[in-house]
Design a protein around this motif. Structure first.
Motif, PDB file in Angstrom:
ATOM      1  N   ALA A 273     -25.359  -6.280 -30.885  1.00 35.63           N
ATOM      2  CA  ALA A 273     -25.419  -4.937 -29.952  1.00 35.63           C
ATOM      3  C   ALA A 273     -26.694  -4.884 -29.200  1.00 35.63           C
ATOM      4  N   CYS A 301     -23.991   1.885 -29.890  1.00 35.41           N
ATOM      5  CA  CYS A 301     -22.817   1.152 -30.559  1.00 35.41           C
ATOM      6  C   CYS A 301     -22.123   1.389 -31.729  1.00 35.41           C
ATOM      7  N   VAL A 322     -19.193  -3.136 -29.577  1.00 37.15           N
ATOM      8  CA  VAL A 322     -20.562  -3.755 -29.000  1.00 37.15           C
ATOM      9  C   VAL A 322     -20.530  -4.433 -27.739  1.00 37.15           C
ATOM     10  N   GLY A 326     -22.056  -1.738 -25.517  1.00 34.63           N
ATOM     11  CA  GLY A 326     -23.408  -2.289 -25.312  1.00 34.63           C
ATOM     12  C   GLY A 326     -23.622  -2.540 -24.035  1.00 34.63           C
TER      13      GLY A 326
END
Length: 465
Positions: A273, A301, A322, A326
């Motif tokens: 992440a 995340c 993620v 992210g």
């Protein structure tokens, strides 16, 4: 070297080495994703990453590259000047003036390869291999190539357009793949039995090894995007490492507070992440902002993955939490922390730059989601995308590839696969064989006991006579 063509050997060596590092990330992704699934689906999951290397590379050479980095057409798409890699040779491209054009195109190819492979995490364990191949081929042409042009190739989102910053793929790679993952998870639906069944990772060491390879390869992903062996590459490499380190901490601390344990899977996922979050900012921020982006990226995340069950969608391997989340965190924070002191070709952070980052992120997310949904509809109608229920129960490995990942023991000359990978007929045959073997062993033990008893009684009888 051709007459009049001047390239830098150091820059060329770094870009070629970085291309190899980025390629190595895709097998790393295969290990990372493969360890997270159940054992009956590990080969099918890894094949989705490995197949992308072959499929997308061919598509990139034939048409993807020219659509992404060909001469700009209206700020929307690249022209067809490089169709089939025509004109991609020793003379440099304008975007990478110190390396051969072929080195730049090859480096960009590896980005195109891994991006659709990331999407597979959302629908792992339940799609047909043929449908997946068709999907990534179309997606790399229809979604990835235009986005790469919009941001990097002279299109309307990048420095020649609204001025959004994306050093190595926060929007082009991660937000686009994450939005596509969300569309795919919603379109395909949940795995059979989810979330009631046991969907725990089958091989955590494989997950950690995959994350380590991704971390290593990401130095080529981000620092290689400097397109030269220079101070900017060094700065991007350091920022990349600190982003990953900060995010692992940013994930593990709330995980420990919420669940009482800091897990290996959590640490590996948190590091990935952070690598995602730092990607758009790597060449525009210094060490401390990189660490802050990692810390925030890991924590946000983690929160996004925790909310997945409440939102009710089945993102098998957290590609949405993620990569989409992210990527959004990294793209927006680039607008906060970017500094001209780090990269004079960038911008200083502030409200105006934050607005540009938000616009690019929103456009990328919407375009990728809508286009992905349309591609899935088309592929599903033509070749089929989701596996039948019975095939899903037996596992992707056997149903789609005709093999099992693990043979735990040998019986005669035939390996016995994992129970979940066996058909009902094979299970019945094995049960019958085990019953016969157990009966034979019991009878053998009884016979051995009688023999031992007889041997101990004979001397006593002879002594009493």
């Amino acid at each position: 070297m051709g007459a009049g063509i001047v390239t830098d050997t150091g820059d060329t060596g770094w870009v070629l080495g970085s291309a190899a590092l980025v390629l190595f990330m895709t097998p790393g992704l295969a290990l990372f994703y493969g360890g997270l699934v159940r054992s009956k689906n590990v080969l099918g999951t890894m094949m989705q990453s490995v197949a992308a290397i072959a499929i997308v590379s061919v598509v990139w050479v034939l048409a993807g590259y020219t659509l992404a980095f060909g001469p700009d057409v209206g700020g929307v798409i690249g022209g067809l000047a490089h169709l089939g890699f025509r004109g991609v040779g020793e003379a440099p491209h304008a975007l990478a003036p110190t390396v051969p054009h072929s080195a730049f195109a090859s480096f960009q190819m590896m980005f195109a390869v891994i991006t659709p492979a990331l999407i597979a995490g959302a629908f792992a364990e339940r799609v047909r291999f043929g449908g997946y191949v068709a999907f990534i081929a179309l997606w790399s042409l229809i979604v990835y190539a235009p986005l790469a042009h919009w941001v990097w190739g002279g299109g309307f989102l990048g420095v020649d357009g609204i001025g959004a910053l994306d050093f190595a793929g926060g929007t082009v790679v991660h937000i686009s793949a994450g939005a596509a993952a969300l569309a795919a998870a919603l379109y395909v639906g949940k795995r059979r039995g989810y979330p009631r069944g046991n969907f725990a990772p089958h091989n955590v060491p494989m997950v950690v090894l995959g994350a380590g390879i991704l971390w290593f390869g990401w130095f080529g992903f981000n620092a290689g995007s400097a397109l030269g062996a220079n101070g900017l590459a060094s700065s991007a490499l350091l920022a990349t490492h600190l982003g990953a380190a900060g995010a692992m901490i940013g994930w593990l601390v709330p995980e420990r507070l919420r669940h009482g344990k800091a897990t290996a899977v959590g640490g590996a996922t948190g590091a990935v992440a952070g690598l995602v979050a730092i990607t758009p900012a790597a060449g525009f921020v210094g060490p401390l902002p990189a660490l802050a982006i990692g810390l925030l990226g890991g924590a946000v995340c983690f929160a996004a993955v925790e909310m997945k069950s409440r939102l009710g969608y089945d993102d098998s391997l957290d590609a949405v939490g993620v990569h989409m989340v992210g990527g959004l965190v990294g793209a927006l924070l680039t607008g906060v922390f970017a500094s001209l002191a780090v990269n004079p070709a960038g911008a200083d952070g502030g409200w105006a730059q934050l607005g540009r980052q938000g616009a690019a992120a929103g456009i990328t997310l919407a375009f990728s989601f809508i286009a992905t949904w349309a591609i899935l509809k088309l592929v599903d109608r033509v070749v089929g995308f989701r596996m039948p229920a019975k095939a899903e129960e037996s596992g992707v490995d056997l149903a789609e590839h005709g093999e099992a990942a693990y043979a735990f023991r040998e019986h005669g000359r035939h390996a016995i696969p994992p129970l979940e990978a066996m058909s009902e007929e094979e299970l019945a045959e094995m049960r019958e064989r085990l019953v016969l073997e157990a009966t034979a062993r019991v009878l053998q033990a009884i016979g051995s006991g009688i023999a031992r008893r007889g041997s101990t009684e004979e001397p006593s009888e002879s002594s009493g006579s």
